[in-house]
Design a protein around this motif. Structure first.
Motif, PDB file in Angstrom:
ATOM      1  N   ARG A 116       2.856  -8.481   7.738  1.00 16.53           N
ATOM      2  CA  ARG A 116       2.739  -7.671   6.098  1.00 16.53           C
ATOM      3  C   ARG A 116       2.732  -6.559   6.493  1.00 16.53           C
ATOM      4  O   ARG A 116       2.695  -6.059   5.427  1.00 16.53           O
ATOM      5  N   ARG A 117       3.145  -6.111   7.064  1.00 19.52           N
ATOM      6  CA  ARG A 117       2.640  -4.270   7.194  1.00 19.52           C
ATOM      7  C   ARG A 117       3.425  -3.555   8.233  1.00 19.52           C
ATOM      8  O   ARG A 117       2.786  -3.903   9.052  1.00 19.52           O
ATOM      9  N   VAL A 118       4.062  -3.111   7.956  1.00 22.16           N
ATOM     10  CA  VAL A 118       4.242  -2.027   9.102  1.00 22.16           C
ATOM     11  C   VAL A 118       4.489  -0.801   8.838  1.00 22.16           C
ATOM     12  O   VAL A 118       4.662   0.323   7.576  1.00 22.16           O
ATOM     13  N   LEU A 119       2.962   0.268   9.783  1.00 17.95           N
ATOM     14  CA  LEU A 119       2.624   1.474   9.064  1.00 17.95           C
ATOM     15  C   LEU A 119       3.035   2.450  11.149  1.00 17.95           C
ATOM     16  O   LEU A 119       2.755   2.089  11.921  1.00 17.95           O
ATOM     17  N   SER A 177       1.589  -1.339  -0.316  1.00 18.27           N
ATOM     18  CA  SER A 177      -0.452  -0.119  -0.402  1.00 18.27           C
ATOM     19  C   SER A 177       0.576   1.510  -0.296  1.00 18.27           C
ATOM     20  O   SER A 177       2.177   1.161   0.308  1.00 18.27           O
ATOM     21  N   ASP A 178      -0.050   2.335  -0.072  1.00 16.35           N
ATOM     22  CA  ASP A 178       0.903   3.559  -0.130  1.00 16.35           C
ATOM     23  C   ASP A 178       1.076   3.712   0.898  1.00 16.35           C
ATOM     24  O   ASP A 178       2.442   4.568   1.448  1.00 16.35           O
ATOM     25  N   LEU A 179       0.781   3.625   2.653  1.00 15.07           N
ATOM     26  CA  LEU A 179       1.054   3.998   3.755  1.00 15.07           C
ATOM     27  C   LEU A 179       2.087   3.127   3.869  1.00 15.07           C
ATOM     28  O   LEU A 179       3.098   4.003   4.543  1.00 15.07           O
ATOM     29  N   PHE A 180       1.948   1.855   3.423  1.00 10.14           N
ATOM     30  CA  PHE A 180       3.053   1.186   3.948  1.00 10.14           C
ATOM     31  C   PHE A 180       4.631   1.761   3.031  1.00 10.14           C
ATOM     32  O   PHE A 180       5.927   1.506   4.172  1.00 10.14           O
ATOM     33  N   GLU A 181       4.632   2.037   1.514  1.00  7.77           N
ATOM     34  CA  GLU A 181       5.671   2.562   1.001  1.00  7.77           C
ATOM     35  C   GLU A 181       6.048   3.829   2.179  1.00  7.77           C
ATOM     36  O   GLU A 181       7.366   4.467   1.918  1.00  7.77           O
ATOM     37  N   LYS A 182       5.040   5.060   2.496  1.00  8.76           N
ATOM     38  CA  LYS A 182       5.406   6.440   3.336  1.00  8.76           C
ATOM     39  C   LYS A 182       6.182   5.590   4.197  1.00  8.76           C
ATOM     40  O   LYS A 182       6.555   6.732   4.602  1.00  8.76           O
ATOM     41  N   SER A 183       5.555   4.466   4.758  1.00 14.61           N
ATOM     42  CA  SER A 183       6.275   3.892   6.602  1.00 14.61           C
ATOM     43  C   SER A 183       8.040   3.809   6.258  1.00 14.61           C
ATOM     44  O   SER A 183       8.324   3.898   7.105  1.00 14.61           O
ATOM     45  N   ILE A 184       7.821   2.924   5.401  1.00 14.52           N
ATOM     46  CA  ILE A 184       9.319   2.777   4.607  1.00 14.52           C
ATOM     47  C   ILE A 184      10.361   4.394   4.428  1.00 14.52           C
ATOM     48  O   ILE A 184      11.473   4.428   5.492  1.00 14.52           O
TER      49      ILE A 184
END
Length: 789
Positions: A369-372, A2-9
């Motif tokens: 599965r995701r780090v937010l 997701s875009d939010l996951f990419e932003k968190s990265i």
């Protein structure tokens, strides 16, 4: 993703770590692959990548770095060659570099030990023939070797000959009287043809073709008529050379097209290996370790932020998901709360990318599965510019994606609005995220959240230490204890008047004051416990060091003892060898005596036996120290016929048979007759107990010497029956005295008379326990073996 996951990265600064990773790669595509690396969400994939990195680290430590240099993309070149195109020298050299790297990497990875990356090395398919064909034909981008083909070598020989011919013709022109027409006495080229520079006023003096004129017009470059034919030949040879080079390149291109799949696969494998070994290089550079993969949560021991200087960064222990699913971190500004939060998220992302983490062994991470993350920049990085609205927008998106496989990081949750409402909102957001099954870590200044963490099951407090005396954060994270803001202490330290601080304290309600007092007492108790723990750890360390020194001392003692034992054994072996040599010499002397017993007189026999005993005594002295010399007995009366005497030198008793005119004695000692002087014997009339013991010891030694001198074999061949029986009777007497257990009697086969007489006698003999014919190899029926009692 997701875009939010990419932003968190991006927020957690994983791209900065990937830039460090890219710098460790060698190939351009390997660098690109490192920069585009993203966290994997499958546990098996992450475990495989971690094992690959660990295997590469071990190979780097044991074998050094593999060679991936000089590898360039070859896909487009192979595609064009497959379509029938002719590749340039640069493209062919790039293909050769891939083949050379594949061969080098295959040799590097060869070994008996199987590792998680062994299959990658084994999948490489070097083609040394094609590699050497290219490198042998192409010396550089602009140079083809003469040895590329026999035809090219022949053409170039002709070119060199033609050039030499042209130069010779022009050299004669320059050396002739026509040189006065030349601007300079040189040979040059124009349009690939050899010419000479002629003065403009003499351009008609040298007949030929004008190929160029200088910018000033003063010089004409003329090809004399005498070299036109030779220049034409050179042009033809040059054209032949170009055609042959084209043919060589086309042939090499066709060979590359024939192995297109293998070369392309080699290239991809090398890029893959380059990326793996880049991860290993980064692991060594940052002093990282392979984490365990957990299905429950994160457990980090001595973890550091990977982007901070490892010599200055403070290592902390972090835990989330095992005993509690939510961690609330409190403490003063610039105390390290945000860095701790980013460390947790970034280390998790690194592990899911297959990278080792900057933590101690036995650290564990969970594959999410995701780090937010909703993290605003702190003062330690840059001044925060975020607003409450922007934070809340992020939080809304995070809660929409939150589930049981998510790690959620909140920085200064609920900040930027009314403290009472912000604290209530922060507690509600945390509770909602927990209700969705997510694991949560949040930083805050709100006392309400501290109380919430203390009173809620599954939620744990943590604080970042702050040294009030130095007004500096220690960056140490303490689990289980909420932090204090320390606003009053810091203000007092900075010089704020005391009355202002007292007024501020009076404005606090009693509940807040009691809560802060409890935190103060908890912090004091924690510090006291930590001091005691450090003292206990130091004591344990000293005890371990003492135990280690004791083990080392004991080991040294055992080693020295082993050396002494080995030295003693070596000395004993040497003494035994010496004694054995002395014994062998004595036995050989005795055997020699037996062979010559009919020829030697008894005095010589006696002397020889005395010498043998002397040798044995020397050996005994070497083994057990000096032989105790028996004190010489007092002299006795002169021996007479019939007296029992003892030979002093041998300790053997004998009977006096006669006294010779010169005073010497003729003695009978067992079956031996011996001559001795009066001073060599003493009359035996009575013995003390010690003398009896000495005599028994000497008798045993005598028997040993006598046994060694008695033969165990008797040869009766050629004798008559009566004669043979007489000799046999004497032989058995001697054998019994010599304490032999088995004797062999050789009588031959012949008529069987001697054999029959011997065996009949043996049946009656009191000395014989049993007898038998000889076996195969012993003489069979020609001998009889008797066992004595």
């Amino acid at each position: 993703m997701s875009d939010l996951f990419e932003k968190s990265i991006q927020t957690l600064e994983l791209p900065r770590v990937l830039e460090l990773l890219s710098a460790c790669a060698v190939t351009e595509e390997g660098k690109e692959r490192c920069l585009t690396l993203r966290p994997m969400t499958d546990l098996d994939d992450v475990e495989r990548a971690q094992k690959e990195t660990t295997a590469a680290v071990k190979m780097l430590v044991l074998r050094g770095s593999p060679g991936f240099g000089g590898i360039r993309p070859v896909g487009p070149s192979l595609q064009r060659a497959d379509l029938g195109g002719v590749l340039s020298t640069r493209e062919l050299l790039d293909i050769a570099s891939v083949l050379r790297a594949a061969r080098s990497a295959g040799d590097y990875g060869a070994g008996e030990e199987k590792t998680p990356i062994s299959h990658l090395f084994q999948a490489l398919t070097p083609n040394k023939f094609l590699e050497e064909s290219i490198t042998g034909a192409i010396l550089g981008e602009e140079e083809i070797a003469d040895s590329a083909s026999p035809e090219l070598a022949s053409i170039r020989r002709h070119i060199r000959a033609a050039e030499s011919k042209v130069r010779d013709i022009l050299q004669r022109l320059i050396s002739s009287n026509q040189s006065k027409y030349l601007q300079e006495a040189i040979i040059t080229q124009r349009g690939d043809r050899y010419v000479v520079p002629v003065k403009s006023e003499h351009k008609n003096a040298i007949p030929g073709l004008v190929h160029d004129v200088s910018s000033s017009g003063a010089t004409f470059f003329i090809e004399p008529e005498g070299v036109v034919k030779a220049n034409n030949e050179l042009r033809e040879l040059a054209a032949q050379e170009r055609r042959e080079i084209e043919r060589i390149l086309a042939e090499l291109s066709a060979q590359c097209a024939a192995h297109k799949e293998d070369i392309a696969e080699n290239y991809q494998l090398l890029i893959w290996l380059d990326a793996i070994f880049a991860r290993a290089q980064l692991s060594l550079k940052l002093e990282c370790t392979e984490p365990r993969l957990s299905r429950k949560g994160v457990q980090l021991r001595g973890v550091r932020h990977p982007l901070l200087d490892k010599r200055k960064a403070v290592a902390n222990d972090l835990e989330l998901g095992e005993r509690f699913d939510t961690l609330v971190i409190t403490g003063p500004n610039t105390g390290g709360k945000t860095v701790t939060l980013k460390t947790l998220g970034l280390v998790t992302l690194m592990a899911q990318c297959g990278l080792h983490i900057p933590a101690k062994d036995d650290s564990a991470v969970r594959v999410f599965r995701r780090v937010l993350a909703d993290i605003g920049d702190e003062q330690s990085i840059a001044q925060s510019l975020s607003t409450f609205s922007s934070h809340m927008t992020n939080i809304v998106g995070i809660l929409q994606e939150a589930d049981s496989e998510a790690l959620i990081l909140f920085d200064e949750l609920g900040a930027g609005t009314d403290p009472v409402e912000g604290a209530a909102l922060a507690a509600s957001i945390i509770e909602s995220a927990r209700g969705l099954g997510a694991q949560v870590a949040a930083t805050t200044h709100y006392a309400e959240l501290k109380v919430y963490a203390m009173s809620t099951q599954g939620v744990e407090n943590a604080s970042c230490e702050f040294n009030v005396d130095t007004l500096a954060p220690t960056y140490r994270l303490v689990l289980g204890i909420p932090g204090k803001s320390n606003a009053f202490a810091i203000s007092r330290r900075l010089g704020l008047p005391e009355y202002i601080i007292e007024k501020a304290a009076a404005r606090l309600d009693a509940e807040n004051v009691r809560f802060e007092d409890v935190l103060t007492r908890l912090d004091q108790q924690r510090q006291e416990m930590e001091r005691e723990r450090d003292e206990a750890r130091q004591l344990k360390l000293e005890m371990e060091q003492s135990a280690r020194k004791a083990r080392e001392y004991r080991q040294r003692l055992e080693e020295e003892r082993a050396k002494m034992v080995e030295k003693a054994q070596a000395e004993a072996r040497a003494i035994i060898d010496e004694a054995r040599a002395a014994s062998d010499l004595a036995l050989s002397e005795l055997k020699e005596m037996k062979k010559r017993q009919d020829k030697l007189d008894w005095q010589q026999v006696n002397d020889s036996r005395a010498q043998a005993r002397h040798l044995l005594n020397e050996a005994e002295r070497a083994i057990g120290g000096p032989v105790q010399e028996v004190e010489a007995p007092p002299p006795t009366r002169p021996a007479q016929v019939g007296d029992t005497v003892e030979l002093v030198s041998m300790g053997t008793k004998a009977t006096v048979l006669s006294v010779n005119k010169d005073g010497s004695l003729q003695l009978q000692a067992g079956i031996l007759k011996i001559s001795a002087k009066q001073e060599e014997v003493r009359v035996v009339e009575g013995e003390t107990q010690s003398q009896k013991e000495t005599r028994r010891i000497i008798a045993r030694a005598e028997r040993t010497i006598r046994t060694a001198a008695v033969p165990s074999q008797l040869d009766l061949r050629g004798m008559m029956t009566d004669e043979a029986i007489a000799v046999l009777e004497h032989f058995l007497d001697t054998a019994m005295m010599g304490k032999l257990e088995t004797v062999t009697i050789i009588h031959g086969k012949g008529t069987g008379a001697v054999r029959s007489a011997v065996r009949t006698y043996l049946k009656r003999s009191r000395y014989v326990k049993a007898f038998r014919p000889g076996r195969y190899g012993e003489g069979e029926d020609g001998v009889t073996v008797a066992e004595l009692k």
